[in-house]
Design an enzyme around this catalytic site. Structure first.
Site, mmCIF file in Angstrom:
data_model
loop_
_atom_site.group_PDB
_atom_site.id
_atom_site.type_symbol
_atom_site.label_atom_id
_atom_site.label_comp_id
_atom_site.label_asym_id
_atom_site.label_seq_id
_atom_site.Cartn_x
_atom_site.Cartn_y
_atom_site.Cartn_z
ATOM 1 N N HIS A 173 5.242 -7.537 -0.547
ATOM 2 C CA HIS A 173 4.702 -8.811 -0.718
ATOM 3 C C HIS A 173 5.272 -8.829 -2.788
ATOM 4 C CE1 HIS A 173 1.171 -9.397 2.115
ATOM 5 N NE2 HIS A 173 1.619 -8.264 2.410
ATOM 6 N N SER A 216 7.978 4.089 4.969
ATOM 7 C CA SER A 216 9.711 3.597 3.805
ATOM 8 C C SER A 216 8.901 4.276 2.844
ATOM 9 C CB SER A 216 10.490 3.297 3.642
ATOM 10 O OG SER A 216 11.790 3.451 3.422
ATOM 11 N N ASP A 252 0.992 -1.236 -0.195
ATOM 12 C CA ASP A 252 0.155 -0.459 -0.108
ATOM 13 C C ASP A 252 0.515 1.283 -0.388
ATOM 14 O OD1 ASP A 252 -1.740 -1.812 0.292
ATOM 15 O OD2 ASP A 252 -3.088 -1.027 2.122
#
Length: 268
Positions: free
Chosen positions: A135, A237, A77
């Site tokens: 992911h 980050s 996200d």
């Protein structure tokens, strides 16, 4: 050690501290309220034992992902701060702030740089409100992990606009991957506050430690499936993805919020 690393180490100790449940509940709820975090896919904030536990939360409801075998999905996200094609060997951390792909990936990838001339890239900025696990964007093989120690400057828009070569200066972990016989890179960039990155397939990697040595780990047959969890940031980050020239067509996502699982590119 740079001051940003010291600050991050101290903050990390506080963030992982487990306070009495009634007080931890207040901390968690306050954090969720301040950053306007949507918790609809996660457990209630009161169940997390520390701020780090909340920040690195897993999805409680499985996320639907684009299952087309020719598509790359977003690894996290995030907000897409920059995307496009390298100008020869140069890419941007933000408009007007350019840096070399060779400096980003280090000389340990030097035999692959000719394939990255005019390559495609995309920058993913993870805000404090975002889900912070990352992911695999596609079925692929991880060939190499490169851990590059460095500073831990903030990676928000303000700092991207003022700190030259920020992604090159900051600590980062580089994954060299192969999908459809083409190379792509995922660069996980550390940031201020905690500054730690965890990789579930390689527990030996420890970031924001007192070291200056680059660590390189190679793999013979490490396969990951699209959507697999690779690890997580312990505070916000950025991820930078770079694809071999003419290997993908990027979606038009610059300056847009996206979700893990959403299509970001198509194999040509």
């Amino acid at each position: 050690m740079h001051i940003t690393n010291l600050i991050s180490q101290y903050f990390g100790k506080v963030a992982k501290k487990e306070f009495p449940s009634f007080f931890q509940k207040i901390i968690n709820n306050t954090y969720v309220r301040i950053f306007k975090i949507d918790m609809s896919e996660f457990r209630n904030a009161k169940y997390y034992k520390s701020l780090t536990d909340l920040f690195t939360r897993e999805l409680a409801i499985p996320r639907q992902i684009d299952e087309d075998t020719k598509s790359f999905i977003s690894p996290a996200d995030s907000f897409i701060t920059q995307a496009g094609t390298l100008h020869k060997d140069t890419l941007f951390q933000i408009k007007g702030m350019e840096y070399s792909v060779e400096d980003l990936l280090t000389y340990y990838c030097s035999d692959k740089f000719d394939k990255l001339y005019n390559a495609s890239y995309m920058n993913f900025y993870l805000a404090p409100s975002d889900y912070h696990r990352y992911h695999s964007p596609i079925d692929c093989k991880i060939k190499k992990l490169i851990h590059v120690p460095g500073k831990l400057y903030p990676v928000n828009i303000k700092y991207l606009n003022k700190e030259l070569d920020l992604f090159v200066q900051n600590e980062r972990v580089i994954l060299e991957c192969v999908a459809n016989k083409k190379i792509f890179y995922m660069v996980f960039v550390g940031a201020l506050n905690v500054g730690q990155m965890v990789f579930t397939f390689e527990p030996s990697v420890e970031t924001n430690k007192n070291t200056k040595d680059i660590n390189v780990i190679t793999y013979d047959d490490l396969e990951v499936t699209k959507g697999d969890t690779l690890g997580y940031f312990k505070m916000g980050s950025t991820v930078v993805m770079v694809w071999e020239k003419d290997s993908v067509e990027l979606e038009n996502l610059e300056n847009k919020k996206i979700k893990f699982g959403q299509k970001i590119a198509t194999i040509k």
